[in-house]
Design an enzyme around this catalytic site. Sequence first.
Site, PDB file in Angstrom:
ATOM      1  N   GLU A  53       0.029  37.599  92.964  1.00 35.73           N
ATOM      2  CA  GLU A  53      -0.792  36.395  93.141  1.00 35.73           C
ATOM      3  C   GLU A  53      -0.210  35.207  92.384  1.00 35.73           C
ATOM      4  O   GLU A  53      -0.169  34.085  92.908  1.00 35.73           O
ATOM      5  CB  GLU A  53      -2.233  36.655  92.673  1.00 35.73           C
ATOM      6  CG  GLU A  53      -2.961  37.711  93.481  1.00 35.73           C
ATOM      7  CD  GLU A  53      -2.838  39.125  92.929  1.00 35.73           C
ATOM      8  OE1 GLU A  53      -3.732  39.936  93.203  1.00 35.73           O
ATOM      9  OE2 GLU A  53      -1.836  39.444  92.235  1.00 35.73           O
TER      10      GLU A  53
ATOM     11  N   HIS B 231       2.363  39.011  88.348  1.00 32.79           N
ATOM     12  CA  HIS B 231       1.710  39.679  89.474  1.00 32.79           C
ATOM     13  C   HIS B 231       1.954  38.879  90.751  1.00 32.79           C
ATOM     14  O   HIS B 231       2.241  37.679  90.712  1.00 32.79           O
ATOM     15  CB  HIS B 231       0.209  39.793  89.216  1.00 32.79           C
ATOM     16  CG  HIS B 231      -0.133  40.811  88.172  1.00 32.79           C
ATOM     17  ND1 HIS B 231      -1.385  41.377  88.087  1.00 32.79           N
ATOM     18  CD2 HIS B 231       0.601  41.369  87.174  1.00 32.79           C
ATOM     19  CE1 HIS B 231      -1.413  42.239  87.083  1.00 32.79           C
ATOM     20  NE2 HIS B 231      -0.212  42.245  86.507  1.00 32.79           N
TER      21      HIS B 231
END
Length: 184
Positions: free
Chosen positions: A62, A60
């Site tokens: 992040e 992801h």
Amino acid sequence: MEVQEQEDSMHAYFMKQALLMGEKALESGETPVGCVLVHDGKIVGAGMNDTNKSMNGTRHAEFIAIEEMLRNHPKSILRSTDLYVTVEPCVMCASALRQYQIRAVYFGCANDRFGGTGSILSLHSDFTIDPPYPVYGGLFRKEAIMLLRRFYIQENEKAPKPRPKKNRELKTMLEDDNALNLAS
């Protein structure tokens, strides 16, 4: 310029950088989630989803941004670092951000299926684990939603059971057309 105007301008700038990362993700066939990590007014990490290309569900935006930041900075700076992300962090990312003790999270649109900072779970504010972090949602909400809509209207051959999308139309109207709404 008034202090609040400067702060709003700063938030707008960093969220626009996250949106640019989301655009890059869209262009490369990824779910268009982008983010930047900001420490002392500077971007120290940037990321976009890489789950389709890598075939790894943990890649992801992040995690990509944190990985980039850790190449040049100690983990401890995350305590004084803010995350700007186009979509509310999922449960997995919200938990990781909590463990890394991120200072604050600013996001564009809610994640009604997997949101970990208020939509489904509130991992950012549970006092039984690591220190909580504040979350501010709705920053460039419309732009974040439109990025996702532009992705989901197209075919995704890498989806487990691709559904035909030939007759889908891009909806450009939102129920609440308030693009800049910071809320705790």
